[in-house]
Write a protein that holds these residues in place. Structure first.
Motif, PDB file in Angstrom:
ATOM      1  N   GLY A  31      45.823 -48.294  13.905  1.00 33.42           N
ATOM      2  CA  GLY A  31      45.068 -49.527  13.646  1.00 33.42           C
ATOM      3  C   GLY A  31      45.860 -50.513  12.813  1.00 33.42           C
ATOM      4  O   GLY A  31      45.867 -51.714  13.092  1.00 33.42           O
ATOM      5  N   LEU A  32      46.533 -50.024  11.775  1.00 30.99           N
ATOM      6  CA  LEU A  32      47.361 -50.888  10.938  1.00 30.99           C
ATOM      7  C   LEU A  32      48.522 -51.473  11.736  1.00 30.99           C
ATOM      8  O   LEU A  32      48.890 -52.638  11.562  1.00 30.99           O
ATOM      9  CB  LEU A  32      47.885 -50.109   9.741  1.00 30.99           C
ATOM     10  N   ARG A  33      49.088 -50.663  12.632  1.00 26.84           N
ATOM     11  CA  ARG A  33      50.201 -51.151  13.458  1.00 26.84           C
ATOM     12  C   ARG A  33      49.741 -52.295  14.365  1.00 26.84           C
ATOM     13  O   ARG A  33      50.427 -53.314  14.495  1.00 26.84           O
ATOM     14  CB  ARG A  33      50.761 -50.002  14.304  1.00 26.84           C
ATOM     15  N   ARG A  34      48.581 -52.132  14.978  1.00 21.27           N
ATOM     16  CA  ARG A  34      48.054 -53.185  15.853  1.00 21.27           C
ATOM     17  C   ARG A  34      47.785 -54.471  15.062  1.00 21.27           C
ATOM     18  O   ARG A  34      48.071 -55.577  15.528  1.00 21.27           O
ATOM     19  CB  ARG A  34      46.777 -52.704  16.540  1.00 21.27           C
ATOM     20  N   GLU A  35      47.210 -54.323  13.853  1.00 22.14           N
ATOM     21  CA  GLU A  35      46.909 -55.505  13.047  1.00 22.14           C
ATOM     22  C   GLU A  35      48.185 -56.239  12.640  1.00 22.14           C
ATOM     23  O   GLU A  35      48.220 -57.485  12.631  1.00 22.14           O
ATOM     24  CB  GLU A  35      46.111 -55.093  11.807  1.00 22.14           C
ATOM     25  N   MET A  36      49.228 -55.505  12.302  1.00 24.95           N
ATOM     26  CA  MET A  36      50.499 -56.142  11.938  1.00 24.95           C
ATOM     27  C   MET A  36      51.090 -56.887  13.139  1.00 24.95           C
ATOM     28  O   MET A  36      51.642 -57.978  13.002  1.00 24.95           O
ATOM     29  CB  MET A  36      51.481 -55.082  11.435  1.00 24.95           C
ATOM     30  N   GLN A  37      50.952 -56.304  14.316  1.00 23.64           N
ATOM     31  CA  GLN A  37      51.452 -56.940  15.526  1.00 23.64           C
ATOM     32  C   GLN A  37      50.727 -58.260  15.784  1.00 23.64           C
ATOM     33  O   GLN A  37      51.354 -59.288  16.067  1.00 23.64           O
ATOM     34  CB  GLN A  37      51.272 -55.998  16.721  1.00 23.64           C
ATOM     35  N   GLU A  40      51.661 -61.044  13.231  1.00 22.33           N
ATOM     36  CA  GLU A  40      52.923 -61.725  13.552  1.00 22.33           C
ATOM     37  C   GLU A  40      52.718 -62.777  14.626  1.00 22.33           C
ATOM     38  O   GLU A  40      53.289 -63.878  14.570  1.00 22.33           O
ATOM     39  CB  GLU A  40      53.959 -60.694  13.997  1.00 22.33           C
ATOM     40  N   GLU A  41      51.893 -62.475  15.620  1.00 26.96           N
ATOM     41  CA  GLU A  41      51.621 -63.435  16.688  1.00 26.96           C
ATOM     42  C   GLU A  41      50.842 -64.638  16.149  1.00 26.96           C
ATOM     43  O   GLU A  41      51.095 -65.783  16.531  1.00 26.96           O
ATOM     44  CB  GLU A  41      50.847 -62.753  17.810  1.00 26.96           C
ATOM     45  N   LEU A  42      49.881 -64.369  15.271  1.00 25.17           N
ATOM     46  CA  LEU A  42      49.082 -65.457  14.701  1.00 25.17           C
ATOM     47  C   LEU A  42      49.933 -66.384  13.833  1.00 25.17           C
ATOM     48  O   LEU A  42      49.722 -67.602  13.821  1.00 25.17           O
ATOM     49  CB  LEU A  42      47.923 -64.882  13.881  1.00 25.17           C
ATOM     50  N   LEU A  43      50.875 -65.815  13.110  1.00 25.70           N
ATOM     51  CA  LEU A  43      51.753 -66.642  12.279  1.00 25.70           C
ATOM     52  C   LEU A  43      52.583 -67.597  13.126  1.00 25.70           C
ATOM     53  O   LEU A  43      52.904 -68.702  12.693  1.00 25.70           O
ATOM     54  CB  LEU A  43      52.673 -65.746  11.438  1.00 25.70           C
TER      55      LEU A  43
END
Length: 214
Positions: free
Chosen positions: A103-109, A112-115
């Motif tokens: 879950g944390l990995r997906r949120e970090m991914q 990055e896209e949102l930034l």
């Protein structure tokens, strides 16, 4: 609501000033302002207490979800094991949970896209784990389950909420969470706090979108 009462008090004071404007009126103004400051301070302090309680609740839930009782499974040398309890008979063991890590990995991914999609250089603000709040800034609760709701990512620009994102796996069923969010918003939990400074009302046409990742 406390904030509504403050606004009503200020409005009545201003209305009274149309026909009354002497030293006593100005003294009353000082009292009104002092009351307004005190009430808003109390709201902020209460909100801080609720935030701390929310964090404790989340920590306890995570702890409980990672406990397995009785027997310790076979582990390899690179597996982290923490023992809780008073004895090897009655104690429990806590092991890393794959779902949490994934879950944390997906949120970090997604972050990055949102930034890239909403760059800070253009004035966008990305808020993580934003709780839904009422107009007083307090954590809003579902009238059925009495639970709160946090939005994984909220996009704000110039005091306007323009996007809300829930990150999940390809197969997770989010129907229950989204239904809870709808109930909370319909019950008045339609606000978010931006950078711990000010409240912003979520536009009615902005709904949380589901972002699925492997």
């Amino acid at each position: 609501m406390l904030s509504t009462s403050c606004k009503e008090m200020q409005r009545k004071y201003m209305d009274a000033g149309k026909d009354w404007n002497d030293s006593e009126y100005r003294q009353l103004g000082d009292i009104v302002n002092e009351c307004d400051l005190s009430i808003n301070k109390a709201i902020r302090e209460l909100n801080s207490c609720l935030e701390a309680l929310d964090k404790i609740t989340v920590a306890v839930e995570e702890y409980e979800s990672t406990n397995i009782s009785e027997n310790l499974p076979n582990t390899t040398n690179n597996t982290s094991v923490i023992f809780y309890g008073t004895s090897s008979i009655n104690g429990t063991y806590r092991l890393p949970i794959k779902n949490k890590v994934e879950g944390l990995r997906r949120e970090m991914q997604v972050k990055e896209e949102l930034l890239r999609l909403y760059p800070e250089s253009e004035g966008y603000v990305i808020i993580n784990e934003a709780p839904l709040r009422n107009e007083d800034g307090l954590r809003a609760r579902d009238p059925i389950t009495n639970e709160g709701r946090r939005i994984d990512f909220v996009i704000n620009i110039d005091g306007r909420i323009i996007d809300m994102i829930e990150v999940t796996s390809q197969t997770a069923d989010k129907t229950e969470q989204i239904d809870k969010e709808i109930r909370i918003r319909n019950a008045g939990g339609n606000y978010l706090r931006i950078n711990d400074e000010y409240l912003v009302r979520i536009p009615d046409d902005v709904q949380t979108r589901i972002e699925r990742r492997n």
